[in-house]
Design a protein around this motif. Structure first.
Motif, PDB file in Angstrom:
ATOM      1  N   ILE A 168      17.046 -58.682 -12.674  1.00  0.00           N
ATOM      2  CA  ILE A 168      18.119 -57.793 -13.123  1.00  0.00           C
ATOM      3  C   ILE A 168      19.264 -58.565 -13.758  1.00  0.00           C
ATOM      4  CG2 ILE A 168      19.387 -57.816 -10.946  1.00  0.00           C
ATOM      5  CD1 ILE A 168      18.757 -54.761 -13.240  1.00  0.00           C
ATOM      6  N   GLN A 169      19.410 -59.877 -13.429  1.00  0.00           N
ATOM      7  CA  GLN A 169      20.496 -60.675 -13.999  1.00  0.00           C
ATOM      8  C   GLN A 169      20.367 -60.826 -15.511  1.00  0.00           C
ATOM      9  OE1 GLN A 169      20.153 -64.209 -11.389  1.00  0.00           O
ATOM     10  NE2 GLN A 169      22.269 -63.804 -10.808  1.00  0.00           N
ATOM     11  N   ILE A 170      19.143 -60.775 -16.006  1.00  0.00           N
ATOM     12  CA  ILE A 170      18.902 -60.955 -17.443  1.00  0.00           C
ATOM     13  C   ILE A 170      19.288 -59.705 -18.222  1.00  0.00           C
ATOM     14  CG2 ILE A 170      17.077 -61.431 -19.157  1.00  0.00           C
ATOM     15  CD1 ILE A 170      15.692 -63.115 -17.085  1.00  0.00           C
ATOM     16  N   LEU A 171      19.504 -58.594 -17.521  1.00  0.00           N
ATOM     17  CA  LEU A 171      19.831 -57.333 -18.184  1.00  0.00           C
ATOM     18  C   LEU A 171      21.070 -57.456 -19.067  1.00  0.00           C
ATOM     19  CD1 LEU A 171      18.785 -54.359 -18.214  1.00  0.00           C
ATOM     20  CD2 LEU A 171      20.503 -53.860 -16.468  1.00  0.00           C
ATOM     21  N   ASN A 172      22.039 -58.274 -18.633  1.00  0.00           N
ATOM     22  CA  ASN A 172      23.283 -58.429 -19.395  1.00  0.00           C
ATOM     23  C   ASN A 172      23.105 -59.233 -20.678  1.00  0.00           C
ATOM     24  OD1 ASN A 172      24.925 -57.011 -17.589  1.00  0.00           O
ATOM     25  ND2 ASN A 172      25.175 -58.802 -16.283  1.00  0.00           N
ATOM     26  N   TYR A 173      22.053 -60.035 -20.731  1.00  0.00           N
ATOM     27  CA  TYR A 173      21.887 -60.959 -21.857  1.00  0.00           C
ATOM     28  C   TYR A 173      20.997 -60.333 -22.934  1.00  0.00           C
ATOM     29  CZ  TYR A 173      23.774 -64.248 -18.469  1.00  0.00           C
ATOM     30  OH  TYR A 173      24.584 -64.871 -17.549  1.00  0.00           O
ATOM     31  N   PHE A 174      21.471 -59.251 -23.503  1.00  0.00           N
ATOM     32  CA  PHE A 174      20.637 -58.504 -24.448  1.00  0.00           C
ATOM     33  C   PHE A 174      20.972 -58.784 -25.917  1.00  0.00           C
ATOM     34  CE2 PHE A 174      24.407 -55.981 -23.714  1.00  0.00           C
ATOM     35  CZ  PHE A 174      24.719 -55.468 -24.960  1.00  0.00           C
ATOM     36  N   ALA A 185      13.318 -56.581 -22.186  1.00  0.00           N
ATOM     37  CA  ALA A 185      13.018 -55.475 -21.269  1.00  0.00           C
ATOM     38  C   ALA A 185      12.100 -55.938 -20.142  1.00  0.00           C
ATOM     39  CB  ALA A 185      12.381 -54.316 -22.036  1.00  0.00           C
ATOM     40  N   VAL A 186      11.063 -56.697 -20.482  1.00  0.00           N
ATOM     41  CA  VAL A 186      10.124 -57.181 -19.463  1.00  0.00           C
ATOM     42  C   VAL A 186      10.830 -58.135 -18.510  1.00  0.00           C
ATOM     43  CG1 VAL A 186       8.069 -58.599 -19.092  1.00  0.00           C
ATOM     44  CG2 VAL A 186       8.062 -56.844 -20.872  1.00  0.00           C
ATOM     45  N   ALA A 187      11.624 -59.068 -19.033  1.00  0.00           N
ATOM     46  CA  ALA A 187      12.332 -60.023 -18.186  1.00  0.00           C
ATOM     47  C   ALA A 187      13.340 -59.321 -17.278  1.00  0.00           C
ATOM     48  CB  ALA A 187      13.026 -61.065 -19.049  1.00  0.00           C
ATOM     49  N   SER A 188      14.030 -58.316 -17.811  1.00  0.00           N
ATOM     50  CA  SER A 188      15.017 -57.577 -17.021  1.00  0.00           C
ATOM     51  C   SER A 188      14.361 -56.801 -15.884  1.00  0.00           C
ATOM     52  CB  SER A 188      15.802 -56.614 -17.916  1.00  0.00           C
ATOM     53  OG  SER A 188      16.496 -57.314 -18.916  1.00  0.00           O
ATOM     54  N   PHE A 189      13.121 -56.352 -16.116  1.00  0.00           N
ATOM     55  CA  PHE A 189      12.392 -55.635 -15.068  1.00  0.00           C
ATOM     56  C   PHE A 189      12.159 -56.553 -13.872  1.00  0.00           C
ATOM     57  CE2 PHE A 189       8.450 -54.409 -12.968  1.00  0.00           C
ATOM     58  CZ  PHE A 189       8.658 -53.068 -12.725  1.00  0.00           C
ATOM     59  N   PHE A 190      11.882 -57.823 -14.140  1.00  0.00           N
ATOM     60  CA  PHE A 190      11.604 -58.774 -13.068  1.00  0.00           C
ATOM     61  C   PHE A 190      12.868 -59.445 -12.536  1.00  0.00           C
ATOM     62  CE2 PHE A 190       7.430 -58.433 -14.980  1.00  0.00           C
ATOM     63  CZ  PHE A 190       6.578 -58.508 -13.891  1.00  0.00           C
ATOM     64  N   THR A 246       7.594 -65.391 -20.426  1.00  0.00           N
ATOM     65  CA  THR A 246       8.785 -64.564 -20.216  1.00  0.00           C
ATOM     66  C   THR A 246       8.909 -64.145 -18.757  1.00  0.00           C
ATOM     67  OG1 THR A 246       8.781 -63.715 -22.490  1.00  0.00           O
ATOM     68  CG2 THR A 246       9.919 -62.395 -20.835  1.00  0.00           C
ATOM     69  N   ILE A 247       7.800 -63.662 -18.184  1.00  0.00           N
ATOM     70  CA  ILE A 247       7.811 -63.253 -16.771  1.00  0.00           C
ATOM     71  C   ILE A 247       8.031 -64.453 -15.869  1.00  0.00           C
ATOM     72  CG2 ILE A 247       6.471 -62.168 -14.929  1.00  0.00           C
ATOM     73  CD1 ILE A 247       5.018 -60.550 -17.080  1.00  0.00           C
ATOM     74  N   SER A 248       7.412 -65.580 -16.203  1.00  0.00           N
ATOM     75  CA  SER A 248       7.574 -66.786 -15.397  1.00  0.00           C
ATOM     76  C   SER A 248       9.026 -67.238 -15.365  1.00  0.00           C
ATOM     77  CB  SER A 248       6.691 -67.911 -15.951  1.00  0.00           C
ATOM     78  OG  SER A 248       5.329 -67.588 -15.847  1.00  0.00           O
ATOM     79  N   LEU A 249       9.659 -67.276 -16.517  1.00  0.00           N
ATOM     80  CA  LEU A 249      11.062 -67.684 -16.582  1.00  0.00           C
ATOM     81  C   LEU A 249      11.961 -66.725 -15.803  1.00  0.00           C
ATOM     82  CD1 LEU A 249      11.209 -68.672 -20.361  1.00  0.00           C
ATOM     83  CD2 LEU A 249      11.456 -70.240 -18.430  1.00  0.00           C
ATOM     84  N   ALA A 250      11.640 -65.440 -15.857  1.00  0.00           N
ATOM     85  CA  ALA A 250      12.459 -64.432 -15.175  1.00  0.00           C
ATOM     86  C   ALA A 250      12.337 -64.522 -13.661  1.00  0.00           C
ATOM     87  CB  ALA A 250      12.073 -63.038 -15.645  1.00  0.00           C
ATOM     88  N   THR A 251      11.205 -65.007 -13.171  1.00  0.00           N
ATOM     89  CA  THR A 251      10.945 -64.995 -11.724  1.00  0.00           C
ATOM     90  C   THR A 251      11.050 -66.378 -11.078  1.00  0.00           C
ATOM     91  OG1 THR A 251       8.564 -65.171 -12.199  1.00  0.00           O
ATOM     92  CG2 THR A 251       9.455 -62.968 -11.849  1.00  0.00           C
ATOM     93  N   MET A 252      11.464 -67.394 -11.843  1.00  0.00           N
ATOM     94  CA  MET A 252      11.542 -68.754 -11.306  1.00  0.00           C
ATOM     95  C   MET A 252      12.761 -68.990 -10.422  1.00  0.00           C
ATOM     96  SD  MET A 252      10.323 -70.988 -14.621  1.00  0.00           S
ATOM     97  CE  MET A 252      10.856 -72.550 -13.922  1.00  0.00           C
ATOM     98  N   ILE A 276       3.714 -60.891  -7.316  1.00  0.00           N
ATOM     99  CA  ILE A 276       4.235 -61.172  -8.661  1.00  0.00           C
ATOM    100  C   ILE A 276       3.105 -61.258  -9.669  1.00  0.00           C
ATOM    101  CG2 ILE A 276       5.418 -62.880 -10.089  1.00  0.00           C
ATOM    102  CD1 ILE A 276       7.306 -61.329  -8.366  1.00  0.00           C
ATOM    103  N   VAL A 277       2.017 -61.919  -9.287  1.00  0.00           N
ATOM    104  CA  VAL A 277       0.873 -62.064 -10.190  1.00  0.00           C
ATOM    105  C   VAL A 277       0.265 -60.697 -10.496  1.00  0.00           C
ATOM    106  CG1 VAL A 277      -1.465 -62.991 -10.416  1.00  0.00           C
ATOM    107  CG2 VAL A 277       0.356 -64.424  -9.471  1.00  0.00           C
ATOM    108  N   TRP A 278       0.076 -59.893  -9.456  1.00  0.00           N
ATOM    109  CA  TRP A 278      -0.515 -58.553  -9.652  1.00  0.00           C
ATOM    110  C   TRP A 278       0.418 -57.652 -10.450  1.00  0.00           C
ATOM    111  CZ3 TRP A 278      -5.488 -58.015  -8.125  1.00  0.00           C
ATOM    112  CH2 TRP A 278      -6.062 -56.731  -8.231  1.00  0.00           C
ATOM    113  N   LEU A 279       1.719 -57.789 -10.178  1.00  0.00           N
ATOM    114  CA  LEU A 279       2.695 -56.988 -10.910  1.00  0.00           C
ATOM    115  C   LEU A 279       2.682 -57.323 -12.397  1.00  0.00           C
ATOM    116  CD1 LEU A 279       4.956 -54.876 -10.752  1.00  0.00           C
ATOM    117  CD2 LEU A 279       6.562 -56.737 -10.297  1.00  0.00           C
ATOM    118  N   SER A 280       2.444 -58.589 -12.733  1.00  0.00           N
ATOM    119  CA  SER A 280       2.366 -58.969 -14.150  1.00  0.00           C
ATOM    120  C   SER A 280       1.177 -58.300 -14.820  1.00  0.00           C
ATOM    121  CB  SER A 280       2.256 -60.488 -14.281  1.00  0.00           C
ATOM    122  OG  SER A 280       1.002 -60.961 -13.819  1.00  0.00           O
ATOM    123  N   LEU A 281       0.052 -58.200 -14.099  1.00  0.00           N
ATOM    124  CA  LEU A 281      -1.124 -57.503 -14.620  1.00  0.00           C
ATOM    125  C   LEU A 281      -0.813 -56.017 -14.850  1.00  0.00           C
ATOM    126  CD1 LEU A 281      -4.237 -57.357 -15.200  1.00  0.00           C
ATOM    127  CD2 LEU A 281      -4.514 -56.883 -12.758  1.00  0.00           C
TER     128      LEU A 281
END
Length: 421
Positions: free
Chosen positions: A262-268, A255-260, A349-355, A177-182
């Motif tokens: 998929i549930q956030i994809l609907n909340y656009f 877009a970044v959160a949805s990448f990590f 954003t990434i942290s919230l998406a992956t928690m 996850i850390v490397w993917l964020s980079l």
């Protein structure tokens, strides 16, 4: 009974062939051309029919025969043209072969034919972008090539072999996850940079602000505020770039959160709404802008120093987020979102998406982070820029902050709990 699916595919094969062939005919500009619109339509249809006949016969001989014939025609055309001119490219011949393959793929693909349509459009874009791509290649530096190769190693060599699980005793640090964020940060920066080099930043601050916003809306704000302080004739252009970059930030968050996750994809809708409001604001300033144009210097997108700093900050935010998650104190998550967003919006954003928390909690945290980051840019615009630009952007930033807090309140009250936002 007529097979409507097959008829639909035939029409799509003809349309893709026509699109590619039309570009080739336009490129020839009246000169004799190896294959034009009709030939490309036929070769695309041949690819589709070879798959159809193969299915009926139960073997792939028609596919192989059609492919061999397509390659033979392309080679023959190239040799004849080379004998005549002694210096000729192979672009049309390769496009000819690829069109056959696209038609073949179309036969085996199911609705909505995303792969086929994407390949057809991409191939046409590559063909039509000849001058821009050659210009981009000519101006590519050795440093950029080395940086890109390093990035490719990070994304396609190291990332796949990293363990996708926590490796510490607290169950927090996930190397993947850390490397993917980079990699995500470098990817956004790289593609923004490529687009700016192809189209040219001097063609207008629309593209500059938009693509700059994909990379770093904070960098755009600081850079344009400084330029406006030096040259007050570009106040409206600078304001336009800041506003459009800051608006794009919200849809980038989604877009970044949805990448990590998929549930956030609907909340656009909240992010689309904030981006749309910002875009409307930007058009007001665009209409008032003078002819003078400024450029945004974000630096090399493959400069790893900012990305490494972001990763370090991400690790800190990610760790704090999980510690707060373990005690599950939503107010703590919201407080962290505000503090982290003031510095950098992507990390939180990434942290919230992956928690692994409730998507609505993550959504509210992301909105608060975006609002906090907007306040940060407001402060930076006033610090680096003249009073004139601070006065202009204040109207926009204040409106965006209030709208963001209003949306947060509506979601907090549960008004949208029964359907995706």
């Amino acid at each position: 009974m007529v097979d409507l699916s097959a008829l639909q595919k035939v029409l799509l094969a003809l349309a893709i062939g026509a699109l590619i062939g039309l570009e080739r005919e336009k490129r020839a500009a009246g000169k004799e051309v190896f294959a034009g619109i009709r030939t490309f339509m036929i070769i695309s249809l041949l690819g589709f029919l070879s798959g159809y006949v193969s299915q009926i016969l139960g073997n792939f001989f028609p596919v192989y025969a059609g492919f061999a014939g397509t390659i033979g025609l392309a080679i023959a055309s190239y040799l004849i043209e080379y004998q005549r001119i002694r210096a000729v490219g192979m672009t049309s011949e390769i496009a000819f072969i690829l069109t056959y393959i696209i038609g073949l793929i179309l036969f085996f693909e199911s609705y909505p034919y995303l792969l086929t349509i994407s390949l057809g459009i991409t191939l046409t874009l590559i063909l039509v972008s000849k001058e821009s791509l050659h210009k981009f290649a000519r101006h590519l530096t050795k440093r950029e090539i080395r940086s890109f190769l390093t990035f490719a190693a990070l994304a396609f060599v190291i990332l796949p072999i990293l363990p996708n699980r926590p490796i510490d005793n607290f169950g927090i640090f996930n190397p993947y996850i850390v490397w993917l964020s980079l990699v995500m940060v470098l990817s956004v920066n790289f593609f923004s940079y490529v687009a700016m080099k192809i189209f040219g930043a001097k063609k207008g601050l629309g593209l500059t602000g938009f693509f700059g916003g994909l990379a770093s809306s904070t960098a755009v704000t600081v850079n344009m505020a400084e330029k406006a302080r030096i040259n007050k004739k570009i106040i409206n252009w600078a304001t336009f770039a800041i506003v459009i970059a800051s608006s794009v930030m919200f849809i980038r968050q989604w877009a970044v959160a949805s990448f990590f996750n998929i549930q956030i994809l609907n909340y656009f809708l909240p992010f689309l709404f904030l981006t749309s409001i910002g875009t409307i604001f930007s058009l007001i300033y665009l209409s008032k802008a003078e002819r003078e144009k400024a450029t945004v210097e974000i630096g090399s997108p493959l400069d790893f120093k900012p990305a490494i700093k972001f990763t370090i900050f991400f690790i800190i935010v990610y760790s704090l987020s999980h510690l707060i998650k373990n005690s599950y104190w939503p107010l703590g998550i919201y407080g962290l979102s505000i503090l982290a967003g003031f510095i950098e919006v992507d990390a939180i954003t990434i942290s919230l998406a992956t928690m692994g928390i409730n998507p609505l909690v993550a959504l509210k945290g992301m909105i608060l982070a975006g609002v906090s980051n907007t306040f940060s840019k407001w402060f930076l615009a006033g610090w680096f820029g003249p009073n004139e630009i601070n006065k202009e952007v204040s109207k926009f930033f204040l409106s965006l902050i209030l709208l963001g807090l209003f949306l947060f309140s509506l979601i907090e009250l549960g008004l949208f709990s029964n359907f995706p936002i």
